[in-house]
Design a protein around this motif. Structure first.
Motif, short mmCIF file in Angstrom:
data_model
loop_
_atom_site.label_atom_id
_atom_site.label_comp_id
_atom_site.label_asym_id
_atom_site.label_seq_id
_atom_site.Cartn_x
_atom_site.Cartn_y
_atom_site.Cartn_z
N MET A 1 0.92 -1.18 -0.01
CA MET A 1 -0.02 -0.17 -0.08
C MET A 1 0.97 1.33 -0.06
O MET A 1 1.97 1.15 0.75
N LEU A 18 -2.03 -0.84 -4.20
CA LEU A 18 -3.36 0.02 -3.76
C LEU A 18 -2.51 1.53 -3.20
O LEU A 18 -1.27 1.58 -2.69
N VAL A 30 -9.18 4.90 -1.73
CA VAL A 30 -8.15 3.99 -2.32
C VAL A 30 -8.23 3.55 -3.71
O VAL A 30 -9.83 3.47 -4.25
N LEU A 32 -6.80 1.60 -7.29
CA LEU A 32 -5.90 0.62 -7.81
C LEU A 32 -6.24 0.43 -9.27
O LEU A 32 -7.46 0.75 -9.90
N ILE A 56 -10.68 -0.02 4.64
CA ILE A 56 -9.59 -0.70 4.30
C ILE A 56 -9.07 -1.25 5.86
O ILE A 56 -9.25 -0.63 6.70
N VAL A 66 -9.67 -4.93 1.67
CA VAL A 66 -10.68 -3.65 1.18
C VAL A 66 -11.94 -4.36 1.44
O VAL A 66 -12.25 -5.62 0.92
N VAL A 82 -10.17 -7.90 -2.07
CA VAL A 82 -8.77 -7.70 -1.75
C VAL A 82 -8.78 -8.15 -0.38
O VAL A 82 -9.20 -7.41 0.66
#
Length: 91
Positions: A1, A18, A30, A32, A56, A66, A82
């Motif tokens: 992260m 992420l 967040v 990705l 998260i 997540v 995730v």
């Protein structure tokens, strides 16, 4: 992260990480790139007053999860979780 300071994610997201936008110790979103490989930029809001919103969490080993799942409604239609730093595809 990766954590970036501010209320917006960078325009270009890294391939495998992420990214969390954080301002004044408050997580805003967040993001990705879609793990299916289509490259679509995905952004989920983390602010408590937003709907829909996600949460998260980071386990003791530093792996990110997540919640709830991520469902891409347009384009590739990917649906996944995730969990502990790994992509778990929904059937």
């Amino acid at each position: 992260m990766v954590v970036v300071e501010g209320d917006m994610l960078p325009k270009k997201l890294p391939l495998w990480n992420l990214v969390v936008a954080r301002e004044d110790d408050e997580d805003w979103s967040v993001g990705l790139r879609c793990p299916c490989g289509c490259g679509q930029r995905l952004e989920m809001l983390l602010l408590k007053d937003m709907k829909p919103r996600w949460d998260i969490s980071v386990n003791p080993r530093g792996h990110v999860s997540v919640h709830p799942s991520v469902w891409v409604r347009e384009g590739c239609k990917s649906h996944f979780w995730v969990r502990a730093g790994k992509i778990v595809w929904c059937e």
